[in-house]
Scaffold this motif. Structure first.
Motif: not given
Lengths: 137, 137
Positions: A121-124, B18-23, A17-27, A129-133
């Motif tokens: 944003e990705i750098r931020r 590439d990052f977007r494609a992976a997501l 759920a946390d991983f999905r939430a992070a991805l959703r945050g990015f999108t 994301l590393l933690d979540l992975l």
DNA sequence: CCAACTATATCGCATTACGATAATTCTCAA
DNA sequence: TTGAGAATTATCGTAATGCGATATAGTTGG
């Protein structure tokens, strides 16, 4: 022989759920930034896919492949970008079935701004994301 | 004082693409798996968000927050899950404006299967995602 | 040279998140 | 206590978009 994988615990669901939430945050971030310059998320992704490919190599089919869309959906997506003046369609020299997609200056300008903020944003988000992975095996 | 960030090169656009494609690849995987059990991506995410929260704590507002939706959109999303027999609405004891969302056994069964395959997929994608993230500062 | 295949395009449709609006319920200051 | 305003959820009409079915043009191998 394959073994049944370990059963799921509450912590596994939380990690997912946390991983999905992070991805959703990015999108959501990306959607907002794209909307600010008048693009839908798909339009933005299409322009980026074309920009990331060697010049003169991007086709409708390539956009479909990269965005995982049906080719005819990619055709419609490109229609809208064409109508907005963001891409030019060119019939491929070697194979006249194919349509080469070329970005206009306007598209390149939009992409430059969007890409700068997205890189930031990705750098931020990277440490998060590393933690979540790392919560996954 | 803030400095203008480094200009974008072709490799930066390629990294972003590439990052977007992976997501996109991950979301497409997820869409397919969810569709196989009759769920839309949002429905799946909503169930997962509820499952990841302590029992009796998930509300419409919480779903909206986690999925980054407007509260009334979350209400509609929950409507459909309700109609499908996947969640039960309960008026919160303390605050009767709030609606507590409880997963049915059917929903828990679907989630267990989906979560197992998703955990596997994330583990599979992890090395790729780490590489892609490391292409950013 | 023709049948099968590839690449792109068109049309109607179903889905879904949103804006605008509304109905309850709660909070808090006067 | 009693409103006024905020918070939470719900309803309705709308616009956007990807898909299935289908069509057209171009290519290729036998």
């Amino acid at each position: 022989m394959s073994r049944r994988s370990a059963p799921l615990h509450d912590s596994d669901y939380a990690a997912l759920a946390d991983f999905r939430a992070a991805l959703r945050g990015f999108t959501a971030f990306s959607e907002t930034k794209a909307a600010e310059v008048g693009l839908t998320p798909r339009q933005h992704q299409a322009l980026l896919a074309i920009r990331g490919k060697a010049p003169g190599q991007a086709t409708i089919g390539y956009v479909a492949e990269r965005l995982i869309l049906k080719p005819h959906s990619a055709s419609e997506l490109v229609d809208r970008l064409d109508a907005m003046g963001l891409i030019i369609r060119q019939t491929a020299a070697g194979d006249r079935r194919k349509t080469i997609l070329v970005l206009t200056n306007q598209a390149n300008a939009l992409l430059a701004a969007l890409s700068a903020s997205h890189r930031e944003e990705i750098r931020r988000l990277k440490p998060l994301l590393l933690d979540l992975l790392n919560r996954f095996g």
